[in-house]
Design a protein around this motif. Structure first.
Motif, PDB file in Angstrom:
ATOM      1  N   CYS A 307       0.866  -1.171   0.000  1.00 33.98           N
ATOM      2  CA  CYS A 307       0.000   0.000   0.000  1.00 33.98           C
ATOM      3  C   CYS A 307       0.905   1.224   0.000  1.00 33.98           C
ATOM      4  O   CYS A 307       1.855   1.304   0.791  1.00 33.98           O
ATOM      5  CB  CYS A 307      -0.919   0.006   1.218  1.00 33.98           C
ATOM      6  SG  CYS A 307      -2.136   1.345   1.203  1.00 33.98           S
ATOM      7  N   THR A 308       0.640   2.125  -0.900  1.00 35.80           N
ATOM      8  CA  THR A 308       1.462   3.325  -1.068  1.00 35.80           C
ATOM      9  C   THR A 308       0.588   4.555  -0.946  1.00 35.80           C
ATOM     10  O   THR A 308      -0.489   4.614  -1.544  1.00 35.80           O
ATOM     11  CB  THR A 308       2.149   3.317  -2.447  1.00 35.80           C
ATOM     12  OG1 THR A 308       2.961   2.139  -2.557  1.00 35.80           O
ATOM     13  CG2 THR A 308       3.012   4.543  -2.641  1.00 35.80           C
ATOM     14  N   VAL A 309       1.043   5.514  -0.168  1.00 32.07           N
ATOM     15  CA  VAL A 309       0.335   6.787  -0.012  1.00 32.07           C
ATOM     16  C   VAL A 309       1.269   7.910  -0.447  1.00 32.07           C
ATOM     17  O   VAL A 309       2.329   8.112   0.148  1.00 32.07           O
ATOM     18  CB  VAL A 309      -0.120   7.014   1.448  1.00 32.07           C
ATOM     19  CG1 VAL A 309      -1.009   8.258   1.516  1.00 32.07           C
ATOM     20  CG2 VAL A 309      -0.864   5.797   1.988  1.00 32.07           C
ATOM     21  N   HIS A 310       0.886   8.589  -1.516  1.00 33.81           N
ATOM     22  CA  HIS A 310       1.634   9.743  -1.997  1.00 33.81           C
ATOM     23  C   HIS A 310       1.056  10.993  -1.333  1.00 33.81           C
ATOM     24  O   HIS A 310      -0.161  11.220  -1.383  1.00 33.81           O
ATOM     25  CB  HIS A 310       1.511   9.884  -3.512  1.00 33.81           C
ATOM     26  CG  HIS A 310       2.016   8.703  -4.273  1.00 33.81           C
ATOM     27  ND1 HIS A 310       3.239   8.121  -4.023  1.00 33.81           N
ATOM     28  CD2 HIS A 310       1.470   7.984  -5.301  1.00 33.81           C
ATOM     29  CE1 HIS A 310       3.429   7.106  -4.857  1.00 33.81           C
ATOM     30  NE2 HIS A 310       2.372   7.004  -5.640  1.00 33.81           N
ATOM     31  N   VAL A 311       1.919  11.805  -0.717  1.00 30.75           N
ATOM     32  CA  VAL A 311       1.461  12.953   0.050  1.00 30.75           C
ATOM     33  C   VAL A 311       2.112  14.227  -0.489  1.00 30.75           C
ATOM     34  O   VAL A 311       3.338  14.338  -0.556  1.00 30.75           O
ATOM     35  CB  VAL A 311       1.800  12.796   1.552  1.00 30.75           C
ATOM     36  CG1 VAL A 311       1.018  13.823   2.361  1.00 30.75           C
ATOM     37  CG2 VAL A 311       1.491  11.385   2.048  1.00 30.75           C
ATOM     38  N   ALA A 312       1.272  15.179  -0.862  1.00 32.11           N
ATOM     39  CA  ALA A 312       1.740  16.498  -1.282  1.00 32.11           C
ATOM     40  C   ALA A 312       1.715  17.420  -0.067  1.00 32.11           C
ATOM     41  O   ALA A 312       0.670  17.572   0.580  1.00 32.11           O
ATOM     42  CB  ALA A 312       0.845  17.046  -2.387  1.00 32.11           C
ATOM     43  N   VAL A 377       4.766   7.219   1.428  1.00 33.21           N
ATOM     44  CA  VAL A 377       4.705   6.314   2.574  1.00 33.21           C
ATOM     45  C   VAL A 377       4.264   4.940   2.069  1.00 33.21           C
ATOM     46  O   VAL A 377       3.255   4.839   1.363  1.00 33.21           O
ATOM     47  CB  VAL A 377       3.719   6.823   3.636  1.00 33.21           C
ATOM     48  CG1 VAL A 377       3.704   5.905   4.855  1.00 33.21           C
ATOM     49  CG2 VAL A 377       4.055   8.258   4.044  1.00 33.21           C
ATOM     50  N   THR A 378       5.021   3.900   2.396  1.00 30.70           N
ATOM     51  CA  THR A 378       4.677   2.558   1.931  1.00 30.70           C
ATOM     52  C   THR A 378       4.655   1.575   3.096  1.00 30.70           C
ATOM     53  O   THR A 378       5.318   1.771   4.112  1.00 30.70           O
ATOM     54  CB  THR A 378       5.680   2.039   0.880  1.00 30.70           C
ATOM     55  OG1 THR A 378       6.979   1.940   1.476  1.00 30.70           O
ATOM     56  CG2 THR A 378       5.739   2.944  -0.323  1.00 30.70           C
ATOM     57  N   LEU A 409      -0.411   7.080   7.661  1.00 29.12           N
ATOM     58  CA  LEU A 409       0.026   8.468   7.819  1.00 29.12           C
ATOM     59  C   LEU A 409       0.204   8.824   9.289  1.00 29.12           C
ATOM     60  O   LEU A 409       1.096   9.616   9.644  1.00 29.12           O
ATOM     61  CB  LEU A 409      -0.979   9.407   7.155  1.00 29.12           C
ATOM     62  CG  LEU A 409      -1.060   9.318   5.622  1.00 29.12           C
ATOM     63  CD1 LEU A 409      -2.130  10.251   5.087  1.00 29.12           C
ATOM     64  CD2 LEU A 409       0.281   9.622   4.981  1.00 29.12           C
ATOM     65  N   ALA A 410      -0.626   8.243  10.146  1.00 30.11           N
ATOM     66  CA  ALA A 410      -0.461   8.487  11.576  1.00 30.11           C
ATOM     67  C   ALA A 410       0.896   7.980  12.062  1.00 30.11           C
ATOM     68  O   ALA A 410       1.569   8.625  12.873  1.00 30.11           O
ATOM     69  CB  ALA A 410      -1.595   7.823  12.352  1.00 30.11           C
ATOM     70  N   GLY A 418       4.401  17.013  11.976  1.00 27.02           N
ATOM     71  CA  GLY A 418       3.508  17.998  11.384  1.00 27.02           C
ATOM     72  C   GLY A 418       2.999  17.623  10.011  1.00 27.02           C
ATOM     73  O   GLY A 418       2.445  18.468   9.296  1.00 27.02           O
ATOM     74  N   LEU A 419       3.159  16.370   9.628  1.00 28.30           N
ATOM     75  CA  LEU A 419       2.766  15.921   8.286  1.00 28.30           C
ATOM     76  C   LEU A 419       1.308  16.254   7.989  1.00 28.30           C
ATOM     77  O   LEU A 419       0.987  16.783   6.926  1.00 28.30           O
ATOM     78  CB  LEU A 419       3.036  14.425   8.144  1.00 28.30           C
ATOM     79  CG  LEU A 419       2.692  13.766   6.801  1.00 28.30           C
ATOM     80  CD1 LEU A 419       3.684  12.646   6.502  1.00 28.30           C
ATOM     81  CD2 LEU A 419       1.287  13.187   6.795  1.00 28.30           C
ATOM     82  N   ARG A 420       0.396  15.962   8.916  1.00 35.40           N
ATOM     83  CA  ARG A 420      -1.016  16.152   8.622  1.00 35.40           C
ATOM     84  C   ARG A 420      -1.370  17.633   8.502  1.00 35.40           C
ATOM     85  O   ARG A 420      -2.240  18.006   7.703  1.00 35.40           O
ATOM     86  CB  ARG A 420      -1.890  15.483   9.696  1.00 35.40           C
ATOM     87  CG  ARG A 420      -1.694  13.967   9.846  1.00 35.40           C
ATOM     88  CD  ARG A 420      -1.613  13.223   8.521  1.00 35.40           C
ATOM     89  NE  ARG A 420      -2.768  13.338   7.673  1.00 35.40           N
ATOM     90  CZ  ARG A 420      -3.797  12.478   7.665  1.00 35.40           C
ATOM     91  NH1 ARG A 420      -3.815  11.455   8.498  1.00 35.40           N
ATOM     92  NH2 ARG A 420      -4.791  12.634   6.832  1.00 35.40           N
ATOM     93  N   GLU A 421      -0.705  18.485   9.290  1.00 33.28           N
ATOM     94  CA  GLU A 421      -0.961  19.912   9.191  1.00 33.28           C
ATOM     95  C   GLU A 421      -0.435  20.481   7.869  1.00 33.28           C
ATOM     96  O   GLU A 421      -1.000  21.446   7.319  1.00 33.28           O
ATOM     97  CB  GLU A 421      -0.310  20.660  10.354  1.00 33.28           C
ATOM     98  CG  GLU A 421      -0.973  20.445  11.704  1.00 33.28           C
ATOM     99  CD  GLU A 421      -0.642  19.093  12.311  1.00 33.28           C
ATOM    100  OE1 GLU A 421       0.328  18.445  11.828  1.00 33.28           O
ATOM    101  OE2 GLU A 421      -1.336  18.669  13.251  1.00 33.28           O
TER     102      GLU A 421
END
Length: 504
Positions: A307-312, A377-378, A409-410, A418-421
């Motif tokens: 599972c891969t999450v690409h985060v901008a 994130v993988t 992501l958590a 501060g990733l989520r912010e």
């Protein structure tokens, strides 16, 4: 020289095509998708760019050899290779931080001593010395040549250690971790994380899997500027220069066999095309199993996916941030059970039962400007399986994909405070997406071939029992991984050209 039909346009298939065309063969590549690269896909949005597949490269010598042999020019003339430094940062549940330098045995010893206590570095170094012995025994037959005499590699070549006057073997990677790293779960998790990243359960992986961290320390960890998709772009361009013909959205059902020999390929929509040789770089169902053309050879099986999450992110990448950070699960048993034990699996990992890898490339080519950052994130996760009670999870069901991404992501916030912010948006890719894009059942990611376990991790030979039919890529010898894809191609192209199989 004859006409060669190559099925699939992944890295192994394109590498074989380039080598064969350089040797004078007439090569046509048929790809069911609209583009090339296989697992080296790319996602772009709003000026951000992300690799869908592997984000780092080990053993770049495999691709250096390919570009020299197919064009007499170095790989670096086409892509920019950069050693990541540090090689990785590891974060553990108790707050321990381990920062490993790239390709430095002495640096690794000092780093482990600083993180885990004196003596930890020496124990790790001794383990990798034994891993080097495994590498020296298995390098040629398991990476660079046709697999001959597999029985001698069915037993694990990891050296036996003297214990109380007796030599005792560690048959599994978990035994190595428990017996040789001082009983500390943190260096054990460090060792096991390399197997997990390749989709292997360290509780069942052979001790020979110690070669995986050894390769990183001995040969370094590398990044391709622009992302590893740039490597696929360079290989595609090399194929075109060698006059390889590509036909996209050309789905092949399987090879055509006449009088016991390959005569061409059959298309999924009907019709055939003649060929003297067929190279299969895709996991075609018609090849494997009791009713398949390659009898008794295992194709894609119930291996996990990713599972891969690409985060901008808004905001610039901090100076000194590590390119790769591994955040280790707090509960090893629950983490491994969730991925590998279908009977006891919950739809989502419980808190503390997830290991994630965070990639933060310092690369202007993957972000719109210096005021933004692209993060991937993988995590290794169960394969895609729509059957209730099956070996995997139905990644298309409900909000499973997004819920898993939220948990990943958590965990990743430990690596990116501060990733989520800072988040502008994120994109989730699951094994269901991998299955859709690559046609690999379940979106599984094939592990590399490893010695031991009575040959359970060996793959079908590159030359099939049917004259004129050859196999390349992760579902054939020598298994999965970018270096293995390149060597699979070298072995196969040499066999087709009349050689013994291997890079010469």
């Amino acid at each position: 020289m004859g006409k060669v039909a190559v099925i699939g346009a992944g890295m192994a298939a394109m590498a074989a095509a380039a080598r064969l065309a350089t040797g004078g063969h007439d090569v046509v590549v048929h790809e069911r998708a609209r583009t090339y690269g296989g697992a080296l896909g790319r996602f772009e949005r709003d000026g951000f760019a992300f690799d869908n597949g592997p984000g780092l490269l080990v053993l770049p010598a495999v691709y250096r050899d390919l570009f020299v042999k197919t064009g007499r020019e170095p790989l670096e003339s086409r892509v920019e290779l950069v050693q990541t430094d540090p090689a990785a940062r590891h974060l553990f549940a108790d707050g321990t931080v381990l920062t490993l330098p790239n390709a430095s045995r002495a640096g690794a010893v000092a780093a482990l001593d600083a993180a885990f206590g004196l003596g930890s570095g020496e124990r790790w170094s001794d383990l990798l010395v034994r891993a080097r012995e495994v590498w020296e025994v298995t390098r040629r037959p398991l990476l660079e040549a046709v697999l001959t005499g597999p029985d001698r590699l069915a037993g694990d070549p990891y050296p036996a250690l003297r214990r109380r006057g007796l030599f005792r073997r560690a048959p599994l990677l978990a035994d190595v971790a428990a017996g040789e790293l001082g009983g500390d779960p943190r260096p054990a998790a460090l060792l096991e994380s390399h197997a997990l990243a390749y989709g292997l359960d360290p509780r069942r992986a052979p001790a020979a899997a110690t070669v995986l961290p050894y390769l990183e320390e001995a040969f370094g960890v590398w990044y391709v500027r622009g992302g590893l998709r740039a490597l696929a772009d360079a290989l595609y361009a090399r194929c075109l220069e060698r006059r390889v013909e590509f036909r996209f959205e050309s789905e092949v059902a399987g090879p055509v066999v006449v009088d016991g020999r390959v005569a061409g390929i059959a298309f999924a929509g009907g019709g055939t095309e003649a060929a003297d040789t067929v190279v299969v770089g895709a996991p075609l169902p018609s090849l494997y199993g009791g009713g398949g053309l390659v009898k008794d050879a295992a194709g894609p099986v119930d291996e996990p996916g990713r599972c891969t999450v690409h985060v901008a992110l808004r905001g610039s990448r901090p100076v000194g941030a590590a390119h790769r950070t591994v955040v280790h699960a707090a509960d090893r048993t629950k983490a491994l059970d969730w991925v590998f034990s279908a009977k006891s699996r919950d739809p989502l990992p419980v808190p503390g039962a997830l290991t994630v890898t965070v990639l933060r490339p310092d690369d202007p080519a993957v972000r719109p400007d210096a005021g933004h950052e692209a993060v991937t994130v993988t995590a290794t996760v169960p394969r895609h399986d729509t059957a209730r009670g099956g070996s995997g999870l139905d990644w298309t069901a409900g909000d499973l994909a997004e819920s898993c991404a939220e948990r990943m992501l958590a965990v990743a916030e430990a690596a990116v405070p501060g990733l989520r912010e800072r988040e502008l948006w994120h994109e989730v890719r699951t094994p269901a997406d991998t299955e859709r894009d690559t046609a690999v059942p379940g979106g599984s990611v094939p592990p590399p071939s490893l010695a031991g376990l009575s040959g359970a991790l060996f793959r079908p030979a590159n030359r099939s029992p049917i004259p004129g039919l050859y196999l390349v890529g992760g579902w054939s010898h020598p298994g999965g991984g970018l270096p293995h894809a390149g060597m699979s191609a070298a072995i196969t192209a040499d066999l087709i050209s009349g050689g013994p199989g291997g890079s010469r």
